[in-house]
Scaffold this motif. Structure first.
Motif, PDB file in Angstrom:
ATOM      1  N   ARG A 102       0.829  -1.212   0.000  1.00 60.17           N
ATOM      2  CA  ARG A 102       0.000   0.000   0.000  1.00 60.17           C
ATOM      3  C   ARG A 102       0.854   1.249   0.000  1.00 60.17           C
ATOM      4  NH1 ARG A 102      -4.293  -1.812   4.530  1.00 60.17           N
ATOM      5  NH2 ARG A 102      -5.408  -3.340   3.288  1.00 60.17           N
ATOM      6  N   ARG A 103       1.915   1.233   0.811  1.00 60.52           N
ATOM      7  CA  ARG A 103       2.801   2.385   0.881  1.00 60.52           C
ATOM      8  C   ARG A 103       3.480   2.621  -0.473  1.00 60.52           C
ATOM      9  NH1 ARG A 103       6.494   1.577   5.521  1.00 60.52           N
ATOM     10  NH2 ARG A 103       4.594   1.940   6.685  1.00 60.52           N
ATOM     11  N   ALA A 104       3.914   1.541  -1.119  1.00 57.21           N
ATOM     12  CA  ALA A 104       4.559   1.670  -2.427  1.00 57.21           C
ATOM     13  C   ALA A 104       3.564   2.168  -3.473  1.00 57.21           C
ATOM     14  CB  ALA A 104       5.163   0.340  -2.847  1.00 57.21           C
ATOM     15  N   ALA A 105       2.338   1.667  -3.424  1.00 59.72           N
ATOM     16  CA  ALA A 105       1.329   2.122  -4.379  1.00 59.72           C
ATOM     17  C   ALA A 105       0.981   3.590  -4.158  1.00 59.72           C
ATOM     18  CB  ALA A 105       0.078   1.257  -4.250  1.00 59.72           C
ATOM     19  N   LYS A 106       0.937   3.995  -2.900  1.00 65.39           N
ATOM     20  CA  LYS A 106       0.631   5.390  -2.584  1.00 65.39           C
ATOM     21  C   LYS A 106       1.724   6.323  -3.090  1.00 65.39           C
ATOM     22  CE  LYS A 106      -0.850   8.131   1.377  1.00 65.39           C
ATOM     23  NZ  LYS A 106      -1.048   8.129   2.833  1.00 65.39           N
ATOM     24  N   LEU A 107       2.982   5.864  -3.005  1.00 67.30           N
ATOM     25  CA  LEU A 107       4.099   6.677  -3.470  1.00 67.30           C
ATOM     26  C   LEU A 107       4.315   6.552  -4.969  1.00 67.30           C
ATOM     27  CD1 LEU A 107       6.654   5.966  -0.600  1.00 67.30           C
ATOM     28  CD2 LEU A 107       5.274   8.031  -0.953  1.00 67.30           C
TER      29      LEU A 107
END
Length: 138
Positions: A102-107
């Motif tokens: 999720r963090r990677a997708a958000k960034l």
């Protein structure tokens, strides 16, 4: 010299490792209690001794004393290990992987597709061509 030690101790990896050891010990205690007081009694219903830890195989000894192999204790240790590993995986690893995704997708970070590795035939053809180029021409 002391500054290097201070830097080492305050590094995130060392602190993360210490937290992991403490949490792992707590999970081990919980899972061991569940296995000892719930799973083993369930398995004990199927065993004649009534307890998994009491399952012993006796082999006659050469000098008269039988050798006793605690098969139940070994199985109990394997069940404990697998239970701890399952708890750690499903309660720690899976959620952390989802959080990282999720963090990677958000960034907006995407994984670059790695180029396909050459096949065995392509590697052999390349080696053949290199060897042919090294031969002296007559």
């Amino acid at each position: 010299m002391l500054q290097g030690f201070k830097d080492f101790i305050t590094r995130g990896n060392v602190i993360d490792l210490a937290v992991a050891v403490i949490i792992g010990a707590a999970f081990t205690a919980i899972v061991t209690a569940v296995v000892d007081h719930f799973i083993n009694p369930l398995l004990g219903v199927l065993l004649p001794s009534g307890s998994l830890s009491g399952w012993v195989v006796e082999v006659p000894g050469v000098f008269g004393e039988p050798a006793q192999f605690g098969i139940g204790a070994i199985i109990q240790a394997v069940i404990n290990f697998l239970s701890v590993a399952a708890v750690v995986y499903f309660l720690l690893i899976v959620p952390m992987n989802k959080l990282a995704e999720r963090r990677a997708a958000k960034l907006g970070v995407t994984e670059e597709a790695a180029p396909a590795a050459p096949t065995q035939e392509e590697l052999l053809a390349e080696i053949r061509d290199l060897l042919a180029a090294q031969r002296p021409r007559a």
